[in-house]
Design a protein around this motif. Structure first.
Motif, PDB file in Angstrom:
ATOM      1  N   PRO A   1       1.415  17.936  12.019  1.00  0.00           N
ATOM      2  CA  PRO A   1       1.746  19.039  12.928  1.00  0.00           C
ATOM      3  C   PRO A   1       2.359  18.521  14.222  1.00  0.00           C
ATOM      4  CG  PRO A   1      -0.624  18.642  12.888  1.00  0.00           C
ATOM      5  CD  PRO A   1      -0.031  17.797  11.796  1.00  0.00           C
ATOM      6  N   GLN A   2       3.628  18.796  14.422  1.00  0.00           N
ATOM      7  CA  GLN A   2       4.334  18.423  15.632  1.00  0.00           C
ATOM      8  C   GLN A   2       5.140  19.636  16.090  1.00  0.00           C
ATOM      9  OE1 GLN A   2       3.982  15.751  17.256  1.00  0.00           O
ATOM     10  NE2 GLN A   2       3.577  13.997  15.941  1.00  0.00           N
ATOM     11  N   ASN A   3       5.087  19.904  17.377  1.00  0.00           N
ATOM     12  CA  ASN A   3       5.863  21.001  17.934  1.00  0.00           C
ATOM     13  C   ASN A   3       7.221  20.463  18.337  1.00  0.00           C
ATOM     14  OD1 ASN A   3       3.707  22.830  17.681  1.00  0.00           O
ATOM     15  ND2 ASN A   3       2.791  22.047  19.570  1.00  0.00           N
ATOM     16  N   ILE A   4       8.224  20.738  17.539  1.00  0.00           N
ATOM     17  CA  ILE A   4       9.572  20.241  17.801  1.00  0.00           C
ATOM     18  C   ILE A   4      10.260  21.179  18.782  1.00  0.00           C
ATOM     19  CG2 ILE A   4      11.815  19.720  16.809  1.00  0.00           C
ATOM     20  CD1 ILE A   4      10.430  18.971  14.236  1.00  0.00           C
ATOM     21  N   LYS A   5      10.610  20.637  19.936  1.00  0.00           N
ATOM     22  CA  LYS A   5      11.306  21.419  20.942  1.00  0.00           C
ATOM     23  C   LYS A   5      12.812  21.423  20.690  1.00  0.00           C
ATOM     24  CE  LYS A   5      11.829  21.863  25.960  1.00  0.00           C
ATOM     25  NZ  LYS A   5      11.417  21.299  27.280  1.00  0.00           N
ATOM     26  N   GLU A   6      13.332  20.271  20.270  1.00  0.00           N
ATOM     27  CA  GLU A   6      14.772  20.170  20.015  1.00  0.00           C
ATOM     28  C   GLU A   6      15.016  19.126  18.937  1.00  0.00           C
ATOM     29  OE1 GLU A   6      18.970  19.365  22.441  1.00  0.00           O
ATOM     30  OE2 GLU A   6      17.037  19.097  23.425  1.00  0.00           O
ATOM     31  N   LEU A   7      15.861  19.462  17.973  1.00  0.00           N
ATOM     32  CA  LEU A   7      16.239  18.537  16.906  1.00  0.00           C
ATOM     33  C   LEU A   7      17.673  18.814  16.523  1.00  0.00           C
ATOM     34  CD1 LEU A   7      15.564  16.361  14.798  1.00  0.00           C
ATOM     35  CD2 LEU A   7      14.751  18.186  13.296  1.00  0.00           C
ATOM     36  N   GLU A   8      18.509  17.792  16.642  1.00  0.00           N
ATOM     37  CA  GLU A   8      19.914  17.944  16.256  1.00  0.00           C
ATOM     38  C   GLU A   8      20.466  16.606  15.806  1.00  0.00           C
ATOM     39  OE1 GLU A   8      22.431  17.421  20.347  1.00  0.00           O
ATOM     40  OE2 GLU A   8      21.445  19.372  20.073  1.00  0.00           O
ATOM     41  N   GLY A   9      21.609  16.634  15.136  1.00  0.00           N
ATOM     42  CA  GLY A   9      22.233  15.412  14.652  1.00  0.00           C
ATOM     43  C   GLY A   9      22.591  15.521  13.179  1.00  0.00           C
ATOM     44  N   ARG A  10      23.031  14.408  12.617  1.00  0.00           N
ATOM     45  CA  ARG A  10      23.444  14.369  11.216  1.00  0.00           C
ATOM     46  C   ARG A  10      22.388  13.639  10.388  1.00  0.00           C
ATOM     47  NH1 ARG A  10      27.768  12.495  13.969  1.00  0.00           N
ATOM     48  NH2 ARG A  10      27.555  10.423  13.048  1.00  0.00           N
ATOM     49  N   PHE A  11      22.104  14.186   9.223  1.00  0.00           N
ATOM     50  CA  PHE A  11      21.076  13.638   8.339  1.00  0.00           C
ATOM     51  C   PHE A  11      21.581  13.694   6.903  1.00  0.00           C
ATOM     52  CE2 PHE A  11      16.763  12.708   7.009  1.00  0.00           C
ATOM     53  CZ  PHE A  11      16.669  13.330   5.780  1.00  0.00           C
ATOM     54  N   GLN A  12      21.562  12.553   6.251  1.00  0.00           N
ATOM     55  CA  GLN A  12      22.000  12.496   4.855  1.00  0.00           C
ATOM     56  C   GLN A  12      20.928  11.796   4.028  1.00  0.00           C
ATOM     57  OE1 GLN A  12      25.923  10.878   4.186  1.00  0.00           O
ATOM     58  NE2 GLN A  12      25.447  10.324   2.070  1.00  0.00           N
ATOM     59  N   LEU A  13      20.523  12.440   2.938  1.00  0.00           N
ATOM     60  CA  LEU A  13      19.493  11.904   2.063  1.00  0.00           C
ATOM     61  C   LEU A  13      20.036  11.771   0.656  1.00  0.00           C
ATOM     62  CD1 LEU A  13      16.558  11.151   1.314  1.00  0.00           C
ATOM     63  CD2 LEU A  13      16.101  13.593   1.048  1.00  0.00           C
ATOM     64  N   ASP A  14      19.885  10.590   0.092  1.00  0.00           N
ATOM     65  CA  ASP A  14      20.303  10.346  -1.282  1.00  0.00           C
ATOM     66  C   ASP A  14      19.187   9.553  -1.955  1.00  0.00           C
ATOM     67  OD1 ASP A  14      21.556   9.948  -3.666  1.00  0.00           O
ATOM     68  OD2 ASP A  14      23.013   8.486  -2.925  1.00  0.00           O
TER      69      ASP A  14
ATOM     70  N   ILE B   1      20.481   8.341   5.917  1.00  0.00           N
ATOM     71  CA  ILE B   1      21.476   7.974   6.921  1.00  0.00           C
ATOM     72  C   ILE B   1      21.348   8.929   8.104  1.00  0.00           C
ATOM     73  CG2 ILE B   1      23.928   7.659   7.408  1.00  0.00           C
ATOM     74  CD1 ILE B   1      24.364   7.133   4.457  1.00  0.00           C
ATOM     75  N   LEU B   2      21.165   8.355   9.295  1.00  0.00           N
ATOM     76  CA  LEU B   2      21.000   9.144  10.510  1.00  0.00           C
ATOM     77  C   LEU B   2      22.212   8.942  11.410  1.00  0.00           C
ATOM     78  CD1 LEU B   2      17.278   8.210  11.258  1.00  0.00           C
ATOM     79  CD2 LEU B   2      18.112  10.235  10.060  1.00  0.00           C
ATOM     80  N   GLY B   3      22.711  10.030  11.973  1.00  0.00           N
ATOM     81  CA  GLY B   3      23.857   9.953  12.865  1.00  0.00           C
ATOM     82  C   GLY B   3      23.652  10.768  14.124  1.00  0.00           C
ATOM     83  N   ASP B   4      23.562  10.090  15.266  1.00  0.00           N
ATOM     84  CA  ASP B   4      23.396  10.746  16.573  1.00  0.00           C
ATOM     85  C   ASP B   4      22.280  11.776  16.566  1.00  0.00           C
ATOM     86  OD1 ASP B   4      25.399   9.296  17.859  1.00  0.00           O
ATOM     87  OD2 ASP B   4      26.971  10.660  17.165  1.00  0.00           O
ATOM     88  N   VAL B   5      21.161  11.404  15.997  1.00  0.00           N
ATOM     89  CA  VAL B   5      20.011  12.301  15.946  1.00  0.00           C
ATOM     90  C   VAL B   5      19.329  12.335  17.308  1.00  0.00           C
ATOM     91  CG1 VAL B   5      17.737  12.695  14.923  1.00  0.00           C
ATOM     92  CG2 VAL B   5      19.656  11.990  13.482  1.00  0.00           C
ATOM     93  N   LYS B   6      18.919  13.526  17.694  1.00  0.00           N
ATOM     94  CA  LYS B   6      18.202  13.728  18.946  1.00  0.00           C
ATOM     95  C   LYS B   6      16.941  14.516  18.655  1.00  0.00           C
ATOM     96  CE  LYS B   6      18.700  15.730  23.598  1.00  0.00           C
ATOM     97  NZ  LYS B   6      19.609  16.472  24.506  1.00  0.00           N
TER      98      LYS B   6
END
Length: 372
Positions: free
Chosen positions: A60-73, A101-106
């Motif tokens: 359980p985590q309260n995510i305030k902000e999450l953005e960026g690129r995410f690729q799962l294979d 693969i993570l790209g500029d994740v915030k």
């Protein structure tokens, strides 16, 4: 967005409306229809897992902000259970493999001091562990890179009762501990609540660290190298070396945080050619005001063994400090320390002392003549 699926009549429904017990009735179908229906069930079950069950499995985590690129294979192997008695579903993980693969994740969490940004890199998952090579990120103002292994990575993400072990190399040009602990002045955040130090119980790490510059409160050091471990709330820094206050320090430190309310610190240090005035300033005159950095001049070389108790607000309990030191000072001076001249003046005016010491008082006064 909640994914949709098409039922046999072509009408789209939301995934949470899915009646698993309807689609699992396969006895009346032909073999070809059963295969087609099973393939469909697999796809729907995976969507159900990712979008409905997975968020409930994550800690359980309260995510305030999450953005960026995410690729799962990759592949997730496990058992998906549907219980008819109480109409519930459950997922039991076997293993996971693949690439993230993570790209500029915030990422920013509610009520947390640390904001993560500029997260870039690849995470290779195999047998539920993860390998990172050249992963870069930023914690508040501290940019760093990490290479190593995250053991038990997937179960740690999915289940709240798991522990992750990190074995890695950590690199950073500038680590600002004040910023990471929320000690920096920041008008955009609520800083009314003081930071309280607690070691996590679900993460262990073993890091070989190289840091260009390290800042913590009034302390500053360069060319910091060492091995940092946290094992079951017992933190240690071994083979630690750094340059500070115009000299060098080699040290070993252990901080025991298992009690929860207090931290027991033990340390040994070899100090070489350190500017004593800067050393006192960096350590806030070691909690006393009799002799301050403004009163001192010279170079110090020392071997020190130190023990203390610290509270969760990182305040040293001075009555519980134990230290043994072998100190050598070169070209040392006491500057503008009025208390010493007051002692000499008292000896001069005290008739009994004057009778005993005689002209030695004049010699003492001359020795302190530069103290003004």
């Amino acid at each position: 967005k909640t994914p949709h699926y098409s039922n046999p009549t072509g009408v789209k429904k939301q995934l949470e409306d899915l009646d698993f017990f309807y689609v699992l009735k396969l006895g009346h179908l032909s073999d070809e229809e059963k295969k087609s229906q099973l393939d469909r069930i697999h796809r729907i079950a995976f969507l159900h897992f990712l979008n409905i069950d997975l968020p409930t499995l994550l800690p359980p985590q309260n995510i305030k902000e999450l953005e960026g690129r995410f690729q799962l294979d990759g592949n997730i192997n496990g058992t998906y259970l549907a219980t008819a008695e109480n109409d519930t579903t459950d997922f039991i993980l076997d293993k996971a493999e693949g690439k993230i693969i993570l790209g500029d994740v915030k990422l920013q969490l509610e009520d947390q001091q640390i904001n993560y940004s500029k997260v870039n890199g690849e995470i290779i998952v195999k047998e539920n562990n993860a390998t990172v090579d050249g992963l870069t990120a930023k914690m508040n103002t501290t940019e760093f890179s990490i290479n190593g292994i995250l053991k038990n990575f997937v179960p740690y993400l999915l289940f709240s009762n798991q522990k992750m072990n990190i074995v890695a190399e950590f690199r950073s040009e500038n680590v600002n501990v004040n910023d990471l602990l929320g000690k920096e002045t920041n008008t955009t955040q609520n800083t009314s609540e003081p930071f309280a130090l607690h070691f996590p119980s679900d993460i262990n790490f073993n890091l070989d660290a190289t840091i260009g510059k390290l800042s913590f409160d009034t302390f500053s050091a360069e060319k910091v190298q060492g091995n940092f471990k946290l094992i079951d709330k017992l933190f240690s820094a071994s083979s630690l070396s750094m340059n500070t206050a115009d000299g060098s320090v080699k040290s070993n430190i252990e901080i025991d945080g298992r009690s929860g309310n207090e931290f027991f610190i033990t340390s040994t240090a070899e100090i070489a050619d350190v500017n004593i005035s800067k050393l006192f300033a960096e350590f806030k005159n070691f909690g006393q005001n009799v002799i301050s950095d403004k009163h001192l001049k010279g170079t110090v070389t020392a071997n020190i063994t130190f023990g203390a108790v610290m509270d969760t607000l990182m305040n040293i309990q001075t009555e519980k400090v134990v230290s043994v030191a072998d100190i050598k000072i070169i070209d040392g001076e006491l500057i503008q320390l009025q208390s010493l001249t007051d002692i000499a003046e008292y000896m001069r005016t005290n008739k009994k002392l004057k009778l005993v010491l005689g002209k030695n008082i004049d010699d003492l006064q001359k020795r302190f003549s530069h103290v003004k």
